[in-house]
Scaffold this motif. Structure first.
Motif, PDB file in Angstrom:
ATOM      1  N   ARG A  66       0.850  -1.111  -0.014  1.00 11.13           N
ATOM      2  CA  ARG A  66       0.099  -0.015  -0.137  1.00 11.13           C
ATOM      3  C   ARG A  66       0.946   1.115  -0.267  1.00 11.13           C
ATOM      4  NH1 ARG A  66      -6.266  -0.272   2.259  1.00 11.13           N
ATOM      5  NH2 ARG A  66      -6.136   0.579   0.481  1.00 11.13           N
ATOM      6  N   SER A  67       2.099   1.277   0.683  1.00  8.94           N
ATOM      7  CA  SER A  67       2.802   2.012   0.928  1.00  8.94           C
ATOM      8  C   SER A  67       3.588   2.971  -0.495  1.00  8.94           C
ATOM      9  CB  SER A  67       3.524   2.494   2.317  1.00  8.94           C
ATOM     10  OG  SER A  67       4.686   3.589   2.179  1.00  8.94           O
ATOM     11  N   THR A  68       3.925   1.722  -0.799  1.00 12.96           N
ATOM     12  CA  THR A  68       5.393   1.176  -2.217  1.00 12.96           C
ATOM     13  C   THR A  68       4.491   1.999  -3.242  1.00 12.96           C
ATOM     14  OG1 THR A  68       6.246   0.094  -0.948  1.00 12.96           O
ATOM     15  CG2 THR A  68       6.435   0.298  -3.521  1.00 12.96           C
ATOM     16  N   ILE A  69       2.917   1.463  -3.142  1.00 15.85           N
ATOM     17  CA  ILE A  69       2.272   1.548  -4.303  1.00 15.85           C
ATOM     18  C   ILE A  69       1.187   3.111  -4.409  1.00 15.85           C
ATOM     19  CG2 ILE A  69       0.375   0.848  -5.920  1.00 15.85           C
ATOM     20  CD1 ILE A  69       2.169  -2.117  -5.616  1.00 15.85           C
ATOM     21  N   ILE A  70       0.483   3.193  -3.381  1.00 13.54           N
ATOM     22  CA  ILE A  70       0.026   4.896  -3.360  1.00 13.54           C
ATOM     23  C   ILE A  70       1.185   5.514  -3.567  1.00 13.54           C
ATOM     24  CG2 ILE A  70      -0.889   6.393  -2.399  1.00 13.54           C
ATOM     25  CD1 ILE A  70      -2.445   2.926  -0.961  1.00 13.54           C
ATOM     26  N   GLY A  71       2.253   5.248  -2.212  1.00 17.35           N
ATOM     27  CA  GLY A  71       3.718   6.466  -2.701  1.00 17.35           C
ATOM     28  C   GLY A  71       3.840   6.518  -3.790  1.00 17.35           C
ATOM     29  N   ASP A  72       4.399   5.621  -5.034  1.00 23.16           N
ATOM     30  CA  ASP A  72       4.715   5.786  -6.464  1.00 23.16           C
ATOM     31  C   ASP A  72       4.032   6.473  -6.674  1.00 23.16           C
ATOM     32  OD1 ASP A  72       6.291   5.856  -8.506  1.00 23.16           O
ATOM     33  OD2 ASP A  72       5.025   4.134  -8.683  1.00 23.16           O
ATOM     34  N   THR A  73       2.820   6.535  -7.135  1.00 22.56           N
ATOM     35  CA  THR A  73       1.179   6.776  -8.198  1.00 22.56           C
ATOM     36  C   THR A  73       1.473   8.719  -7.672  1.00 22.56           C
ATOM     37  OG1 THR A  73       0.763   4.752  -8.157  1.00 22.56           O
ATOM     38  CG2 THR A  73      -0.690   6.918  -8.779  1.00 22.56           C
ATOM     39  N   LEU A  74       1.466   8.419  -6.704  1.00 21.20           N
ATOM     40  CA  LEU A  74       0.812   9.855  -5.935  1.00 21.20           C
ATOM     41  C   LEU A  74       2.231  10.733  -6.582  1.00 21.20           C
ATOM     42  CD1 LEU A  74      -0.223  10.213  -2.556  1.00 21.20           C
ATOM     43  CD2 LEU A  74      -1.050  10.631  -4.472  1.00 21.20           C
ATOM     44  N   VAL A  75       3.387  10.324  -6.713  1.00 15.18           N
ATOM     45  CA  VAL A  75       4.634  10.821  -7.282  1.00 15.18           C
ATOM     46  C   VAL A  75       4.159  11.255  -8.514  1.00 15.18           C
ATOM     47  CG1 VAL A  75       6.943  10.398  -7.715  1.00 15.18           C
ATOM     48  CG2 VAL A  75       6.693  10.387  -4.983  1.00 15.18           C
ATOM     49  N   ARG A  76       4.640  10.423  -9.238  1.00 15.44           N
ATOM     50  CA  ARG A  76       4.065   9.867 -10.879  1.00 15.44           C
ATOM     51  C   ARG A  76       2.985  11.035 -10.887  1.00 15.44           C
ATOM     52  NH1 ARG A  76       6.081   5.469 -13.190  1.00 15.44           N
ATOM     53  NH2 ARG A  76       6.814   4.040 -12.107  1.00 15.44           N
ATOM     54  N   ILE A  77       1.474  11.225 -10.642  1.00 15.95           N
ATOM     55  CA  ILE A  77       0.803  12.015 -11.004  1.00 15.95           C
ATOM     56  C   ILE A  77       1.204  13.613 -10.631  1.00 15.95           C
ATOM     57  CG2 ILE A  77      -1.089  13.100 -10.498  1.00 15.95           C
ATOM     58  CD1 ILE A  77      -1.832  10.173  -9.886  1.00 15.95           C
ATOM     59  N   ALA A  78       2.193  13.612  -9.690  1.00 20.19           N
ATOM     60  CA  ALA A  78       2.341  15.623  -9.438  1.00 20.19           C
ATOM     61  C   ALA A  78       3.337  16.019  -9.853  1.00 20.19           C
ATOM     62  CB  ALA A  78       3.145  15.495  -7.738  1.00 20.19           C
ATOM     63  N   ARG A  79       4.741  14.560 -10.305  1.00 26.54           N
ATOM     64  CA  ARG A  79       5.346  15.381 -11.468  1.00 26.54           C
ATOM     65  C   ARG A  79       4.788  15.643 -12.565  1.00 26.54           C
ATOM     66  NH1 ARG A  79       9.734  10.929  -9.288  1.00 26.54           N
ATOM     67  NH2 ARG A  79      11.164  12.145  -8.047  1.00 26.54           N
ATOM     68  N   PHE A  80       3.893  14.963 -13.613  1.00 28.92           N
ATOM     69  CA  PHE A  80       2.800  15.629 -14.282  1.00 28.92           C
ATOM     70  C   PHE A  80       2.684  16.515 -14.338  1.00 28.92           C
ATOM     71  CE2 PHE A  80      -0.430  14.882 -17.371  1.00 28.92           C
ATOM     72  CZ  PHE A  80       0.587  14.407 -18.455  1.00 28.92           C
TER      73      PHE A  80
END
Length: 570
Positions: free
Chosen positions: A135-149
């Protein structure tokens, strides 16, 4: 590119100002039922309640000043006072045409870009990553990707647990029981074995307990031998973690574990006490929150009576480091819900220390087994994350082999990896983050319903259309028309991609993106059944091909923001 919601909200704001209702910022949302239009606003109902007026009358006054004839049919008043908008076919066609030509698929950069530190994953050294890290790993990575985009500057920081009492046991075990061949073959398993062996041995042996504690103290004091063992333990553990991160295509800008802040803990406590933020109570140094009723009896302990430090101390030192070195506007912690009290205390303490950055705890629930209890092995242990990912790939391999037995082995393996890993990620991201969910292989690998394989298959079906063409097709050269209901529904849904992404970050809900992509796939299938593509005559054929291509691009990009790839064939 301005979104439809933003455009309608701007026009509505102008109408409100003209009608003398300038004290409200209107919100426009998609309608839940297409029979009542495409978008709606409840501004009239809010104003009517504030001013004790008839909401339908207020809505009528607003509409008199509302200029949207280039966007929508005449606005309608519905229900208790909703203002409903039905978008014009030509507006939708022009909109789709713009998005087709836009590399960003209609998504604009944030108007207020920020520097954000995202703290996620955070496994413990000398222990395997387990299913709880999903949960932490996948949610965190997705938020990083979206925030950067969306144009934010993001620093992904993996705050690994590489310092603590367990190392006394690991070091003692290393010195007395280590088998180098076993360590080379299975580093994490060997380290766990050493820990368990020492832990069991010291239960009834006070002399051994004392010796183990001394090994920890020697490490903390910089003993060369113990420090070297600790370094090798961290190196071996990180090498195993990297295998999993590599499989998941997850990357970090910084990997600063608890040990990075060890030297800062004593000086931090001294300053907290000197500045009156912390005080000694029963020998321990504590930060009290007496002005907050629910925390009045729950101080944050930053130094124990025996002089030892705690997670609170390390986390405050970490915040100070991040503020000093990165000067972030926000720090997000993607950590399970049970840590809510800890972060509430830490954030309040940080504010007293003068930290102005926004501090957010992005909490999440648990992953459950089929018995609806925390997912564990039959032996009662946490399920290894590598075991989960490998099983996902194995199961996906069987599914792919059954559906397409003629695929070459190499292609089958690549597709199975994409489907299996995508299934695990999407199952996580399609849930509301606070929901406890049951881990079901059958559901997550299904090609029906709200799953990654369903969306990946939708993408593959669209791309197969273009493989049937005799010549390359340039979507940008097509003139899009929107005449049929199914074309209309698809054009509306395609335009909403740009509306959904910022909403994901408002409450940290990747499931909004997952649900959007699922709705897009369903809408596309309705379009494909109702509107012949390849058999249509020009210019309708090119228009529909352009809508197909745009759908595929948004599916691919949307899944990509979730760290999920799309195969070209399945």
């Amino acid at each position: 590119m301005i979104t439809v919601r933003e455009l309608l909200a701007e026009r509505l704001k102008s109408a409100l100002d003209a009608a003398g209702f300038s004290d409200i910022t209107p919100e426009v949302t998609p309608t839940a039922d297409a029979r009542f239009g495409d978008y709606q606003a409840n501004a009239a109902m809010i104003l009517a309640k504030q001013r004790r007026m008839n909401p339908r009358q207020v809505a009528a006054e607003i509409i008199q000043h509302l200029a949207v004839d280039d966007i929508s049919a005449a606005p309608e008043i519905a229900g208790a006072g909703f203002i409903n908008f039905r978008l014009l076919p030509q507006f939708l066609a022009d909109r789709a045409q713009e998005i087709v030509k836009d590399d960003r698929l209609g998504v604009s950069d944030s108007r207020q870009p920020r520097r954000i530190v995202v703290d996620f994953s955070s496994p413990n050294v000398a222990k395997p990553m387990h299913v709880g890290h999903i949960r932490s790993t996948i949610i965190g990575d997705t938020l990083v990707r979206i925030a950067r985009f969306l144009g934010h500057e993001v620093i992904a920081d993996n705050h690994i647990g590489d310092w603590g009492t367990q190392f006394g046991k690991v070091i003692y075990g290393w010195k007395h029981f280590l088998n180098r061949e076993e360590l080379a073959a299975n580093p994490i398993g060997t380290l766990v074995g050493l820990y368990r062996k020492v832990n069991a041995a010291e239960e009834n042996d006070e002399a051994l307990k004392k010796t183990v504690r001394e090994e920890l103290v020697k490490l903390q004091q910089g003993d060369a031998e113990n420090f070297a063992i600790w370094q090798e333990t961290v190196k071996l553990s990180w090498a195993e973690f990297e295998k999993i991160y590599g499989l998941l295509d997850i990357h970090f800008d910084a990997v600063l574990g608890e040990s990075a802040y060890n030297d800062a803990l004593a000086p931090l406590c001294e300053r907290l006490e000197k500045d009156g933020i912390a005080e000694v109570s029963e020998g321990a140094l504590c930060i009290f929150f007496r002005d907050i009723p629910e925390l009045a009896e729950k101080p944050a302990i930053v130094r124990k009576a025996d002089g030892g430090f705690l997670y609170a101390t390390t986390d405050l030192a970490t915040i100070e480091y991040r503020v000093k070195h990165w000067n972030p506007d926000a720090i997000w912690y993607v950590v399970g819900a049970p840590q809510a009290l800890h972060f509430q205390q830490i954030f309040l303490a940080a504010q007293r220390m003068g930290v102005s950055a926004e501090l957010k705890h992005i909490a999440f629930g648990s992953i459950l087994g089929e018995d609806r209890k925390i997912m564990r092995t039959r032996a009662g242990e946490s399920v290894g994350l590598d075991d989960v990912l490998n099983e996902a790939i194995e199961r996906a391999t069987a599914v792919v082999a059954e559906k397409n037995p003629d695929l070459p082995a190499e292609d089958r393996a690549a597709i199975a990896r994409t489907i299996g890993l995508g299934a695990v990620k999407y199952t996580e991201l399609s849930q509301h983050r606070m929901t406890d969910y049951v881990f079901s292989w059958e559901k997550m690998l299904s090609f029906q319903g709200n799953t990654a394989p369903y969306l990946q298959n939708a993408y593959v079906r669209i791309r197969s259309i273009f493989r049937k063409l005799e010549a390359p097709f340039d979507p940008a050269s097509a003139t899009i028309s929107v005449n049929e209901d199914a074309e209309r529904a698809l054009a509306i849904k395609l335009g909403q991609f740009a509306e959904i992404l910022p909403l994901v970050l408002e409450d940290f809900r990747p499931n909004l993106l997952a649900n959007y992509l699922y709705e897009l796939a369903i809408t596309f299938h309705g379009f494909y059944e109702a509107c012949p593509v390849l058999k249509s005559e020009e210019p309708v054929r090119s228009s529909r091909l352009a809508l197909c291509d745009l759908t595929a691009r948004i599916l691919r990009h949307g899944l990509g923001l979730m760290g999920i790839q799309c195969p070209e064939r399945m």
